[in-house]
Design an enzyme around this catalytic site. Structure first.
Site, PDB file in Angstrom:
ATOM      1  CD  GLU A 163      -6.719   2.620  -2.196  1.00  0.00           C
ATOM      2  OE1 GLU A 163      -7.080   2.401  -3.378  1.00  0.00           O
ATOM      3  OE2 GLU A 163      -6.956   3.659  -1.567  1.00  0.00           O
ATOM      4  CG  HIS A 199      -9.654  -2.885  10.930  1.00  0.00           C
ATOM      5  ND1 HIS A 199      -9.513  -1.523  11.076  1.00  0.00           N
ATOM      6  CD2 HIS A 199      -8.637  -3.440  11.634  1.00  0.00           C
ATOM      7  CE1 HIS A 199      -8.468  -1.270  11.833  1.00  0.00           C
ATOM      8  NE2 HIS A 199      -7.925  -2.419  12.195  1.00  0.00           N
ATOM      9  CB  THR A 209     -11.120   1.109   9.381  1.00  0.00           C
ATOM     10  OG1 THR A 209     -11.382   0.300  10.538  1.00  0.00           O
ATOM     11  CG2 THR A 209     -11.430   0.316   8.131  1.00  0.00           C
ATOM     12  NE  ARG A 213      -3.619   1.095  -7.487  1.00  0.00           N
ATOM     13  CZ  ARG A 213      -4.122   2.099  -6.763  1.00  0.00           C
ATOM     14  NH1 ARG A 213      -4.868   1.865  -5.711  1.00  0.00           N
ATOM     15  NH2 ARG A 213      -3.867   3.354  -7.110  1.00  0.00           N
ATOM     16  N   GLY A 251      -7.373   3.349  -7.973  1.00  0.00           N
ATOM     17  CA  GLY A 251      -8.201   2.375  -7.283  1.00  0.00           C
ATOM     18  C   GLY A 251      -9.641   2.498  -7.754  1.00  0.00           C
TER      19      GLY A 251
END
Length: 124
Positions: free
Chosen positions: A32, A58, A24, A103, A51
């Site tokens: 990202e 997941h 994960t 972000r 971020g």
């Protein structure tokens, strides 16, 4: 972006589990990376993005050798803030993960300057 799961990308290798499947934390890193790539053309000289928030599910396992396509689409933009919808799929279309990554666009030098300790002002 396209990625292929290697032994270095597994839960066993990254310490997020004991199985030889996509970890994960690596899936998050790939999501990202896709948001950074999506923002790249908008950034001016000296700008970058950081971020600030992540929500990721997941949903399916990916063995070593699996190929994934990770996409990021702007879902919301306001000034320096960008919220992306991210999706990771096996190349056959099966959804592996989905979520949102937020972000903020920053001036890289100013941002890093805030992290440096203040110069020593001398002893009292």
């Amino acid at each position: 972006m396209r990625f292929t799961v290697t032994d270095d990308d597994t839960a066993a290798a990254l310490g997020s589990g004991s199985l030889p499947v996509l970890a994960t934390p690596r899936l998050l890193a790939w999501c990202e990376a896709a948001t950074c790539a999506a923002l790249e053309d908008e950034l001016r000289d000296g700008e970058t993005s950081v971020g600030t928030r992540v929500q990721l599910e997941h949903l399916a396992a990916s063995p070593v050798g699996a190929e994934l396509e990770v996409t990021a689409e702007v879902a919301y933009a306001d000034g320096r803030l960008r919220r992306f919808t991210v999706t990771a799929r096996h190349v056959d279309g099966k959804v592996v993960g989905s979520g949102e990554v937020t972000r903020v666009v920053v001036d890289a030098e100013r941002f890093l300057g805030r992290l440096r300790p203040a110069p020593d002002q001398g002893a009292d």
